[in-house]
Design an enzyme around this catalytic site. Structure first.
Site, PDB file in Angstrom:
ATOM      1  N   PHE A   1      67.371  -6.188  67.993  1.00 20.74           N
ATOM      2  CA  PHE A   1      65.945  -5.890  67.875  1.00 20.74           C
ATOM      3  C   PHE A   1      65.701  -4.742  66.916  1.00 20.74           C
ATOM      4  CE2 PHE A   1      66.323  -7.731  72.093  1.00 20.74           C
ATOM      5  CZ  PHE A   1      65.228  -8.589  72.151  1.00 20.74           C
ATOM      6  N   ASP A   2      64.658  -4.890  66.128  1.00 17.94           N
ATOM      7  CA  ASP A   2      63.956  -3.727  65.610  1.00 17.94           C
ATOM      8  C   ASP A   2      63.216  -3.131  66.800  1.00 17.94           C
ATOM      9  OD1 ASP A   2      62.443  -1.953  63.870  1.00 17.94           O
ATOM     10  OD2 ASP A   2      60.788  -3.329  64.213  1.00 17.94           O
ATOM     11  N   CYS A   3      63.014  -1.838  66.819  1.00 21.57           N
ATOM     12  CA  CYS A   3      62.347  -1.219  67.963  1.00 21.57           C
ATOM     13  C   CYS A   3      60.882  -0.901  67.688  1.00 21.57           C
ATOM     14  CB  CYS A   3      63.087   0.061  68.370  1.00 21.57           C
ATOM     15  SG  CYS A   3      62.326   0.864  69.800  1.00 21.57           S
TER      16      CYS A   3
END
Length: 282
Positions: free
Chosen positions: A15-17
């Site tokens: 994931f990108d956060c």
């Protein structure tokens, strides 16, 4: 005859956060409001302000990939202020920001809110995949976000359970005794000294996934990228042959990319993505 890929074909999600799990646009905009109020003549919308901050941030990250993210934000704040002064200052414009103002903006990451569906979606997805993070941030700032993501409490603070072990080169939260984290691995720009969309962080993440999480299997084949930012995540992951899911948060101003779609799936929220995975397994 080739079959279409399924969401459940993968062992790992990266994931990108910020923008995907955390509402960074709201956090950033709230932090910019005192600055924007000094330049009413600009008449900038929320989207224009965020795009201005993103322009400054991209330039600073490209110039110094080793700069810690709070310092990137602080410099971006001052860069944006310079643009506003050049374009919109008049005789009534108050004095310039102080270094403390910029530093406070850089430290605001810990206050950025989760999207409401994030924590529950991560818990559901962790039943199917090993979850990882590659984020354009530093370890110290992410420790606060990690506590929120792990507990679902938007006021949670970093603690030993949610902070990196300084003795570990890489961050494996589930190996910390007593930790209740949904993540198997967290990797930050601080560790790889590179900001997305540059590829070093992606390559290091895939290397760690291969060696530490899936027993030497093909990381590209077994990993799906999940992100809101087309520019920072979907485009570069596509270059590496990864399948991806775009979390299309409606109305987002940051992370846009021109050109044909590079993602395989798209959902309007993390909750919708987690529900689709659950239904596919049923």
């Amino acid at each position: 005859m080739t079959t279409s890929p399924r969401l459940t074909d993968y062992k790992v999600l990266v994931f990108d956060c910020y923008g995907t799990l955390v509402d960074w646009e709201t956090g950033i905009y709230e932090g910019l409001k005192p600055l924007l109020l000094r330049f009413p003549g600009a008449g900038w919308s929320r989207g224009e302000a965020l795009e201005g901050l993103e322009r400054a941030e991209k330039k600073i990250q490209a110039a110094d990939p080793a700069l810690l993210y709070p310092d990137v934000l602080a410099k971006s704040y001052l860069e944006l202020e310079n643009e506003l002064v050049e374009r919109f200052a008049d005789g009534n414009t108050p004095s310039s920001s102080s270094a403390e103002d910029a530093k406070a903006f850089g430290a605001s990451i810990k206050n950025w809110p989760l999207f409401p569906d994030t924590a529950a979606a991560l818990r559901e997805l962790s039943k199917t995949y090993k979850l990882c993070i590659l984020s354009n941030v530093d370890r110290g700032s992410f420790a606060h976000t990690h506590a929120k993501l792990s507990t679902g409490d938007t006021n949670a603070l970093a603690s030993p359970f949610y902070s990196p072990d300084p003795a570990q080169e890489w961050w494996f939260p589930q190996r910390i005794p007593g930790a209740d984290s949904p993540f198997s691995m967290i990797l930050t720009a601080e560790q790889v000294k590179s900001y997305k969309p540059a590829l070093p962080g992606f390559l290091k993440a895939l290397e760690i996934i291969r060696d530490e999480l899936i027993g030497g299997e093909d990381a590209v084949k077994n990993t799906m990228w999940v992100a809101q930012s087309l520019h920072h995540d979907i485009e570069p992951s596509h270059k590496l042959g990864l399948r991806s899911t775009w979390i299309n948060r409606g109305g987002a101003a940051m992370g846009a990319e021109k050109g044909p779609p590079k993602y395989t799936w798209t959902f309007s929220s993390m909750g919708a993505f987690a529900e689709a995975v659950k239904n596919e397994k049923a």
